[in-house]
Design a protein around this motif. Structure first.
Motif, PDB file in Angstrom:
ATOM      1  N   GLY A  73       0.822  -1.188   0.000  1.00  0.00           N
ATOM      2  CA  GLY A  73       0.000   0.000   0.000  1.00  0.00           C
ATOM      3  C   GLY A  73       0.866   1.251   0.000  1.00  0.00           C
ATOM      4  O   GLY A  73       1.939   1.270   0.608  1.00  0.00           O
ATOM      5  N   LEU A  74       0.424   2.301  -0.689  1.00  0.00           N
ATOM      6  CA  LEU A  74       1.165   3.558  -0.761  1.00  0.00           C
ATOM      7  C   LEU A  74       0.357   4.659  -0.094  1.00  0.00           C
ATOM      8  O   LEU A  74      -0.880   4.631  -0.080  1.00  0.00           O
ATOM      9  N   ASP A  75       1.080   5.644   0.439  1.00  0.00           N
ATOM     10  CA  ASP A  75       0.405   6.766   1.096  1.00  0.00           C
ATOM     11  C   ASP A  75      -0.491   7.531   0.128  1.00  0.00           C
ATOM     12  O   ASP A  75      -1.473   8.162   0.541  1.00  0.00           O
ATOM     13  N   THR A  76      -0.150   7.482  -1.139  1.00  0.00           N
ATOM     14  CA  THR A  76      -0.910   8.242  -2.144  1.00  0.00           C
ATOM     15  C   THR A  76      -2.146   7.490  -2.638  1.00  0.00           C
ATOM     16  O   THR A  76      -2.892   8.017  -3.475  1.00  0.00           O
ATOM     17  N   ASP A  77      -2.374   6.266  -2.152  1.00  0.00           N
ATOM     18  CA  ASP A  77      -3.512   5.480  -2.638  1.00  0.00           C
ATOM     19  C   ASP A  77      -4.834   6.109  -2.231  1.00  0.00           C
ATOM     20  O   ASP A  77      -5.102   6.316  -1.036  1.00  0.00           O
ATOM     21  N   SER A  78      -5.671   6.378  -3.216  1.00  0.00           N
ATOM     22  CA  SER A  78      -7.044   6.788  -2.945  1.00  0.00           C
ATOM     23  C   SER A  78      -7.926   5.553  -2.964  1.00  0.00           C
ATOM     24  O   SER A  78      -7.492   4.466  -3.336  1.00  0.00           O
ATOM     25  N   SER A  79      -9.173   5.744  -2.574  1.00  0.00           N
ATOM     26  CA  SER A  79     -10.100   4.617  -2.598  1.00  0.00           C
ATOM     27  C   SER A  79     -10.255   4.080  -4.015  1.00  0.00           C
ATOM     28  O   SER A  79     -10.257   2.865  -4.246  1.00  0.00           O
ATOM     29  N   GLY A  80     -10.340   4.962  -4.985  1.00  0.00           N
ATOM     30  CA  GLY A  80     -10.468   4.536  -6.368  1.00  0.00           C
ATOM     31  C   GLY A  80      -9.220   3.830  -6.864  1.00  0.00           C
ATOM     32  O   GLY A  80      -9.312   2.848  -7.613  1.00  0.00           O
ATOM     33  N   ALA A  81      -8.053   4.330  -6.460  1.00  0.00           N
ATOM     34  CA  ALA A  81      -6.799   3.704  -6.881  1.00  0.00           C
ATOM     35  C   ALA A  81      -6.677   2.295  -6.322  1.00  0.00           C
ATOM     36  O   ALA A  81      -6.185   1.382  -7.000  1.00  0.00           O
ATOM     37  N   ARG A  82      -7.134   2.111  -5.104  1.00  0.00           N
ATOM     38  CA  ARG A  82      -7.090   0.779  -4.496  1.00  0.00           C
ATOM     39  C   ARG A  82      -7.990  -0.193  -5.249  1.00  0.00           C
ATOM     40  O   ARG A  82      -7.618  -1.338  -5.504  1.00  0.00           O
ATOM     41  N   GLN A  83      -9.175   0.252  -5.604  1.00  0.00           N
ATOM     42  CA  GLN A  83     -10.089  -0.622  -6.331  1.00  0.00           C
ATOM     43  C   GLN A  83      -9.540  -0.971  -7.703  1.00  0.00           C
ATOM     44  O   GLN A  83      -9.637  -2.128  -8.157  1.00  0.00           O
ATOM     45  N   THR A  84      -8.939   0.016  -8.368  1.00  0.00           N
ATOM     46  CA  THR A  84      -8.341  -0.251  -9.676  1.00  0.00           C
ATOM     47  C   THR A  84      -7.195  -1.240  -9.558  1.00  0.00           C
ATOM     48  O   THR A  84      -7.049  -2.158 -10.387  1.00  0.00           O
ATOM     49  N   LEU A  85      -6.378  -1.067  -8.513  1.00  0.00           N
ATOM     50  CA  LEU A  85      -5.263  -1.980  -8.280  1.00  0.00           C
ATOM     51  C   LEU A  85      -5.765  -3.407  -8.097  1.00  0.00           C
ATOM     52  O   LEU A  85      -5.251  -4.352  -8.719  1.00  0.00           O
ATOM     53  N   GLN A  86      -6.752  -3.587  -7.261  1.00  0.00           N
ATOM     54  CA  GLN A  86      -7.251  -4.921  -6.965  1.00  0.00           C
ATOM     55  C   GLN A  86      -7.909  -5.560  -8.183  1.00  0.00           C
ATOM     56  O   GLN A  86      -7.791  -6.776  -8.394  1.00  0.00           O
ATOM     57  N   ARG A  87      -8.592  -4.772  -8.987  1.00  0.00           N
ATOM     58  CA  ARG A  87      -9.224  -5.329 -10.192  1.00  0.00           C
ATOM     59  C   ARG A  87      -8.183  -5.799 -11.198  1.00  0.00           C
ATOM     60  O   ARG A  87      -8.468  -6.654 -12.039  1.00  0.00           O
ATOM     61  N   GLY A  88      -6.980  -5.265 -11.106  1.00  0.00           N
ATOM     62  CA  GLY A  88      -5.934  -5.673 -12.038  1.00  0.00           C
ATOM     63  C   GLY A  88      -5.445  -7.083 -11.812  1.00  0.00           C
ATOM     64  O   GLY A  88      -4.978  -7.743 -12.745  1.00  0.00           O
ATOM     65  N   PHE A  89      -5.528  -7.553 -10.583  1.00  0.00           N
ATOM     66  CA  PHE A  89      -5.207  -8.948 -10.273  1.00  0.00           C
ATOM     67  C   PHE A  89      -6.468  -9.773 -10.499  1.00  0.00           C
ATOM     68  O   PHE A  89      -7.552  -9.413 -10.026  1.00  0.00           O
ATOM     69  N   ARG A  90      -6.325 -10.889 -11.186  1.00  0.00           N
ATOM     70  CA  ARG A  90      -7.535 -11.624 -11.572  1.00  0.00           C
ATOM     71  C   ARG A  90      -7.246 -13.113 -11.700  1.00  0.00           C
ATOM     72  O   ARG A  90      -6.134 -13.521 -12.035  1.00  0.00           O
ATOM     73  N   ILE A  91      -8.271 -13.911 -11.424  1.00  0.00           N
ATOM     74  CA  ILE A  91      -8.232 -15.350 -11.650  1.00  0.00           C
ATOM     75  C   ILE A  91      -9.382 -15.707 -12.579  1.00  0.00           C
ATOM     76  O   ILE A  91     -10.513 -15.242 -12.392  1.00  0.00           O
ATOM     77  N   GLN A  92      -9.104 -16.530 -13.592  1.00  0.00           N
ATOM     78  CA  GLN A  92     -10.177 -17.000 -14.453  1.00  0.00           C
ATOM     79  C   GLN A  92      -9.833 -18.374 -15.001  1.00  0.00           C
ATOM     80  O   GLN A  92      -8.645 -18.715 -15.160  1.00  0.00           O
ATOM     81  N   PRO A  93     -10.848 -19.199 -15.261  1.00  0.00           N
ATOM     82  CA  PRO A  93     -10.588 -20.514 -15.859  1.00  0.00           C
ATOM     83  C   PRO A  93      -9.927 -20.359 -17.225  1.00  0.00           C
ATOM     84  O   PRO A  93     -10.126 -19.357 -17.924  1.00  0.00           O
ATOM     85  N   LEU A  94      -9.168 -21.349 -17.608  1.00  0.00           N
ATOM     86  CA  LEU A  94      -8.493 -21.302 -18.902  1.00  0.00           C
ATOM     87  C   LEU A  94      -9.493 -21.156 -20.045  1.00  0.00           C
ATOM     88  O   LEU A  94      -9.238 -20.435 -21.021  1.00  0.00           O
ATOM     89  N   SER A  95     -10.643 -21.829 -19.939  1.00  0.00           N
ATOM     90  CA  SER A  95     -11.642 -21.734 -21.011  1.00  0.00           C
ATOM     91  C   SER A  95     -12.133 -20.297 -21.179  1.00  0.00           C
ATOM     92  O   SER A  95     -12.328 -19.828 -22.308  1.00  0.00           O
ATOM     93  N   ARG A  96     -12.322 -19.594 -20.076  1.00  0.00           N
ATOM     94  CA  ARG A  96     -12.764 -18.195 -20.183  1.00  0.00           C
ATOM     95  C   ARG A  96     -11.644 -17.329 -20.749  1.00  0.00           C
ATOM     96  O   ARG A  96     -11.880 -16.399 -21.526  1.00  0.00           O
ATOM     97  N   HIS A  97     -10.422 -17.607 -20.355  1.00  0.00           N
ATOM     98  CA  HIS A  97      -9.269 -16.871 -20.880  1.00  0.00           C
ATOM     99  C   HIS A  97      -9.190 -17.020 -22.391  1.00  0.00           C
ATOM    100  O   HIS A  97      -8.839 -16.063 -23.103  1.00  0.00           O
ATOM    101  N   LEU A  98      -9.523 -18.216 -22.892  1.00  0.00           N
ATOM    102  CA  LEU A  98      -9.467 -18.477 -24.330  1.00  0.00           C
ATOM    103  C   LEU A  98     -10.791 -18.192 -25.037  1.00  0.00           C
ATOM    104  O   LEU A  98     -10.879 -18.330 -26.261  1.00  0.00           O
ATOM    105  N   ALA A  99     -11.815 -17.817 -24.260  1.00  0.00           N
ATOM    106  CA  ALA A  99     -13.147 -17.557 -24.818  1.00  0.00           C
ATOM    107  C   ALA A  99     -13.691 -18.775 -25.548  1.00  0.00           C
ATOM    108  O   ALA A  99     -14.204 -18.693 -26.677  1.00  0.00           O
ATOM    109  N   ILE A 100     -13.590 -19.946 -24.888  1.00  0.00           N
ATOM    110  CA  ILE A 100     -14.131 -21.184 -25.441  1.00  0.00           C
ATOM    111  C   ILE A 100     -15.043 -21.823 -24.399  1.00  0.00           C
ATOM    112  O   ILE A 100     -15.078 -21.392 -23.233  1.00  0.00           O
ATOM    113  N   ALA A 101     -15.765 -22.863 -24.800  1.00  0.00           N
ATOM    114  CA  ALA A 101     -16.666 -23.555 -23.878  1.00  0.00           C
ATOM    115  C   ALA A 101     -15.844 -24.309 -22.826  1.00  0.00           C
ATOM    116  O   ALA A 101     -14.794 -24.893 -23.145  1.00  0.00           O
TER     117      ALA A 101
END
Length: 346
Positions: free
Chosen positions: A203-231
């Motif tokens: 965490g940084l002293d300059t982090d705003s609430s919006g910056a924190r949410q943007t940071l967290q949304r940047g980290f992501r988990i998804q199934p391989l099928s969704r990553h490849l846009a397949i069934a």
């Protein structure tokens, strides 16, 4: 980009508890606990052999039962007090670094005074998962550690090892032989189909609430099928076993039946000792014969032997901290000790 390296944890059960360790104890016990024909324990040595094998399997199985109990409480038991959210989703909280230490084997130094801690449990039974890390400024450090049910650490993704560049990391379960998509930074091979993620982002002293949410949304988990846009792959998944309460897991022969149930998350690997076959030697589940009172007592005595060794190691280490370096968890006893502490602290 340097490849992520597997730690000493990867030798967890195959190199110690599951191999029988015939060179590390009297030959008479080694022969008794590993029948040449793989059948049930028989003869005059049955009870001592059963006790020795129960001790061995107990120490080997403690991390599996303990870590599964934590995953079940946090990400499966939706009505439980410790539930954090569903599987395959990152869960964030802002805490001090004193609380945000990663799980067994963390080697990253200089945790920040404040950090966004993150945790997740990956279910790899149906398909691999893709862990995405966003681009981060040079002054912001991070650590994501993956730990499997056997307390092995398949990888650490961190600013120290991979820099602050964005990247997609493919986490695959045992035996996966699919094609690696273009653009994957590295493939992380786990030995169990349930894997925990724990870590932090500075965490940084300059982090705003919006910056924190943007940071967290940047980290992501998804199934391989969704990553490849397949069934997604067609697969039917079984029910989740109920964890054993901690007190029962230490004193009841039900431990071995629950261990057998959890082996569905630990597919057999080529060249490894056959844990299922060794459990069958204990004759604990139908359609095998009911155990005599003496045989059940031998199981409990073996569990007590194993727990005594775990307690002795805890005393020798001054506690079995799950955040210690790899050397503290290079054998089955220390891993079991750390797993019990992880379960106790949640």
């Amino acid at each position: 980009m340097p490849r992520l390296k597997r730690t000493a944890f990867a030798m967890a059960l195959a190199a110690t508890a599951l191999a029988g360790l015939p060179g590390c104890r009297p030959a008479s016990i080694a022969r008794a606990t590993t029948p040449s024909d793989g059948g049930a324990l028989e003869g005059a040595s049955e009870l001592p052999a059963r006790r020795a094998l129960a001790r061995e399997l107990y120490v080997a199985g403690v991390p599996l039962l303990a870590r599964y109990a934590v995953v079940h409480a946090r990400n499966i038991d939706r009505g439980g007090a410790e539930y954090q959210g569903p599987l395959n989703v990152l869960h964030w909280v802002m805490v001090s670094a004193e609380i945000s230490r990663a799980e067994p084997g963390a080697t990253e130094a200089h945790e920040p005074a404040e950090a966004f801690t993150v945790a997740a449990s990956l279910d790899l039974r149906a398909e691999p998962m893709v862990v995405r890390v966003p681009a981060l400024p040079a002054e912001r450090t991070y650590l994501l550690q993956l730990t499997d049910l056997q307390a092995s650490v398949p990888a650490q993704i961190s600013s120290r090892s991979t820099g602050n560049q964005p990247g997609d990391y493919l986490v695959v379960g045992p035996g996966w032989q699919g094609e690696v998509p273009v653009g994957i930074v590295d493939v992380i091979h786990a030995d169990t189909t349930l894997v925990s993620i724990s870590g932090w982002v500075q965490g940084l002293d300059t982090d705003s609430s919006g910056a924190r949410q943007t940071l967290q949304r940047g980290f992501r988990i998804q199934p391989l099928s969704r990553h490849l846009a397949i069934a997604p792959p067609p697969i039917t998944l079984g029910d989740w076993p109920q964890p054993l309460p901690a007190d029962i897991a230490r004193h009841s022969a039900l431990f071995f039946a629950r261990l057998e149930a959890l082996l569905s998350f630990v597919p057999a690997q080529p060249g490894e000792a056959n844990l299922r076959q060794r459990l069958q030697q204990l004759e604990i589940t139908p359609p095998q014969r009911p155990l005599a009172q003496a045989a059940t007592r031998a199981l409990r005595e073996g569990m007590a032997d194993g727990q005594r060794e775990i307690d002795q190691r805890r005393a020798a280490l001054g506690g079995c901290d799950p955040g210690e370096v790899d050397a503290a968890h290079s054998d089955a006893i220390s891993r079991a000790c750390a797993a019990q502490r992880t379960l106790k602290e949640g």
